[in-house]
Design an enzyme around this catalytic site. Structure first.
Site, PDB file in Angstrom:
ATOM      1  N   ARG A  22       1.107  -1.219   0.294  1.00 32.32           N
ATOM      2  CA  ARG A  22      -0.460   0.145  -0.654  1.00 32.32           C
ATOM      3  C   ARG A  22       0.760   1.644  -0.335  1.00 32.32           C
ATOM      4  NH1 ARG A  22      -3.382  -1.085   4.536  1.00 32.32           N
ATOM      5  NH2 ARG A  22      -5.251  -2.061   3.136  1.00 32.32           N
ATOM      6  N   ASP A 102       5.136  -4.851   6.092  1.00 34.68           N
ATOM      7  CA  ASP A 102       4.098  -4.289   7.224  1.00 34.68           C
ATOM      8  C   ASP A 102       3.068  -5.831   7.592  1.00 34.68           C
ATOM      9  OD1 ASP A 102       0.717  -5.300   7.422  1.00 34.68           O
ATOM     10  OD2 ASP A 102       0.597  -3.418   7.212  1.00 34.68           O
ATOM     11  N   ASP A 119      -6.377  -8.074  12.168  1.00 32.54           N
ATOM     12  CA  ASP A 119      -6.179  -9.394  11.208  1.00 32.54           C
ATOM     13  C   ASP A 119      -5.368 -10.469  11.795  1.00 32.54           C
ATOM     14  OD1 ASP A 119      -7.125  -7.396   9.200  1.00 32.54           O
ATOM     15  OD2 ASP A 119      -5.848  -6.011   9.263  1.00 32.54           O
TER      16      ASP A 119
END
Length: 178
Positions: A22, A102, A119
């Site tokens: 991202r 990440d 998550d």
């Protein structure tokens, strides 16, 4: 040498295998020191790994502690400050690009400073798929505990007035450089 306050940087996150995850197009640096980098953005373009693009809906103050395995995005909304804490590798800043890996887990923090860990399934899946070494898995778990300790202790970006103070500074810096 870090870019000066008022400089726009790009933030990119990657996965453990170094594939793109991202990006945040433009974040204005507010403060850089040996300990922390603080930036601000508002309605910034975000690009996902699949090519989708969207814009953030509110101003945010982003905090990256040097050597920390998490970073914090404080989103300033009408009903209070919400935090999104990304668990990830310590950041790298080269030129006007800040990047980190990440590691899936996130801690969402609400205005009353209650929180949710997000998550877990993605972390379990990627741990196997991307072959996270045991020391990375352990470090990620420690980082989640650190974020929670910071929330409880009202430390760093969670301390009263922190986000408001840096948001005011962001508005001044941004206005000076437009």
């Amino acid at each position: 040498m870090s870019p000066a306050p008022g400089t726009n940087i790009r933030i990119e996150s990657y996965k453990h295998d170094h594939s793109f995850h991202r990006s945040w197009d433009k974040t204005t640096l507010i403060h850089t020191s040996d300990a922390v980098i603080i930036g601000g953005n508002d309605r910034v373009k975000v690009t996902e790994a699949d090519g989708r693009e969207w814009r953030t809906r509110e101003p945010a103050i982003c905090t990256f502690g040097r050597g920390q395995w998490f970073n914090t995005i404080a989103m300033i909304r009408d009903d209070g400050i919400y935090y999104y804490c990304n668990i990830g590798s310590p950041f790298s800043l080269k030129g006007n690009l800040l990047s980190y890996i990440d590691y899936d887990l996130d801690v969402k923090v609400y205005p009353d400073l209650t929180y949710t860990i997000l998550d877990e399934e993605e972390f379990a899946l990627h741990s196997k798929q991307l072959n996270y070494p045991p020391q990375i898995i352990a470090r990620v778990r420690v980082a989640v505990k650190e974020v929670i300790e910071w929330i409880v202790a009202r430390r760093g970006p969670f301390q009263n007035g922190f986000v408001q103070r840096w948001y005011e500074r962001y508005q001044l810096v941004r206005d000076d450089h437009e």
